[in-house]
Design an enzyme around this catalytic site. Structure first.
Site, PDB file in Angstrom:
ATOM      1  CB  SER A 184      -0.933   0.014   1.216  1.00 56.30           C
ATOM      2  OG  SER A 184      -0.194  -0.021   2.427  1.00 56.30           O
ATOM      3  CG  HIS A 212      -3.801  -1.284  -1.869  1.00 61.29           C
ATOM      4  ND1 HIS A 212      -4.317  -0.012  -1.917  1.00 61.29           N
ATOM      5  CD2 HIS A 212      -3.539  -1.536  -0.561  1.00 61.29           C
ATOM      6  CE1 HIS A 212      -4.351   0.499  -0.697  1.00 61.29           C
ATOM      7  NE2 HIS A 212      -3.895  -0.411   0.144  1.00 61.29           N
ATOM      8  CE  LYS A 247      -7.180  -0.120   0.951  1.00 54.88           C
ATOM      9  NZ  LYS A 247      -8.083  -0.573   2.060  1.00 54.88           N
TER      10      LYS A 247
END
Length: 401
Positions: A184, A212, A247
């Protein structure tokens, strides 16, 4: 001195120490989710600090689904095992399993809870957990809390992982290897194919945090499944997959995906799942809609990849010293905390919001600007940022590496 005043003195001393070291964190207040323009503390800024990689936090279909989901109840009213597991949760889990190519999935209220709960359920005293030194805080804390012997290796160091696997074998017990798929703060990917092979040789279990990677990368067969799929691995190779819905999916919450046995086991033994009120139905409905948009609009992911390539190409032309990263996370290391804060402040004055990341989030001496890209950014907006960045670096250029 009274206990209350003693507490206040201690707290103020620790806060003052953090301010003196230029490590004090301050909240920024946004009027709404950035998309990518945002009102920040009353001023409009172009944001390059959001994890909303596909721009789904502001997608009208996703918002409409959340609003409709609220009709099912403002909250789940109880834990999943009591009466807080609703049909919308099951539909979301089925969709996650489909997208990841796994047998089943289980939703958690946050990625932190998913990681801590899963690690503590799978290993304990007499076992081993092996972690990359740059793992996310939730993986680090899970390793600390589970009671297993905690072994770490240098970032993406396969020789180091091999040595720790050998140590774990000598210790006895089960061994879990926990890593981020995409890091990240660095934006780089773990060498998952090689790690999976090492785990096979040593009968270790590989757990990958896809916070991610999920929705951003994948394989031709599973284009949204994350770095595991990108590495050509399946459920047997990386049996424990964690992903987040806050995300690329633009909502909140998280999941673990894997075999039916793994999911059934976590329902029985993952304490943060068992003893927490279920995900609000509006969030589950919004996340489900976001996943459907991901599948329906593959051009979003394609546009994000084009933006990443454009950003790096233009940054190279401007001779900006970026870290190697093929993900939406594009760090620019300055090392010095003062430099990071000064450049971030200058960018904000010019109308750009970029994350200034300092210890303890990253190791000492690696303070950085964390630039994140979205499918919703235009090339003109990216070019504006890069021009402002090149000008703002000014006296700090020599510290960048």
């Amino acid at each position: 001195m009274s206990p209350i005043s003693s507490l206040e003195v201690t707290l103020r001393q620790r806060l003052d120490e953090r301010r003196q070291r230029n490590l004090y964190r301050e909240l920024k207040t946004l009027a709404a989710a950035p998309g990518p323009l945002a009102q920040v503390d009353g001023r409009e800024l172009l944001t390059f600090s959001s994890n909303d990689y596909l721009g789904l936090a502001t997608h009208p279909d996703v918002i409409a689904a959340q609003q409709a989901g609220a009709e099912l109840g403002a909250g789940a009213t109880a834990s999943h095992l009591v009466n807080g597991h609703l049909q919308i949760h099951r539909q979301l889990e089925d969709k996650i399993a489909e997208i990841t190519g796994r047998d089943a999935a289980l939703v958690f209220s946050s990625g932190y809870m998913a990681n801590v709960g899963t690690i503590c359920a799978l290993v304990g005293r007499g076992d081993n957990v092996i972690s990359d030194r740059l793992n996310h805080a939730s993986l680090i804390d899970g390793a600390r809390l589970c009671g297993a012997t905690s072994l770490r290796f240098a970032h993406n160091d396969l020789d180091g992982l091999q040595r720790q696997l050998q140590r774990a074998a000598a210790n006895g017990g089960q061994t879990l290897v926990a890593v981020d798929g995409v890091y990240s703060m660095d934006g780089d990917c773990a060498p998952l194919a090689e790690m999976a092979e090492l785990c096979r040789r040593h009968s270790a279990w590989l757990m990958v945090d896809e916070a991610h990677g999920f929705g951003v990368m994948g394989s031709p067969q599973l284009p949204l499944a994350g770095s595991i799929a990108l590495a050509g691995l399946g459920q047997d190779d990386a049996p424990v997959m964690m992903g987040t819905l806050g995300k690329a999916a633009g909502n909140a919450g998280a999941f673990v995906a894997g075999s039916r046995a793994l999911i059934d086991y976590l329902v029985q033994f993952a304490r943060p799942y068992i003893y927490t009120t279920g995900m609000p139905p509006a969030v589950a409905a919004g996340a489900l809609a976001a996943l459907e948009v991901m599948q329906r609009e593959p051009e979003r992911s394609a546009r994000l990849q084009r933006n990443i390539e454009f950003f790096r190409r233009r940054a190279a032309q401007l001779q900006l010293p970026l870290v190697e990263s093929a993900s939406p996370i594009q760090p620019l290391l300055l090392g010095d905390e003062n430099a990071v804060m000064a450049v971030a402040a200058e960018l904000q004055q010019r109308g750009f919001l970029v994350g200034a990341i300092r210890p303890p989030t990253v190791p000492a001496g690696t303070a950085r600007l964390r630039i994140t890209l979205s499918a919703n950014h235009s090339e003109a907006q990216i070019d504006q940022l890069l021009t402002a960045l090149a000008e703002s670096l000014g006296p700090w250029a020599e510290t960048a590496s």
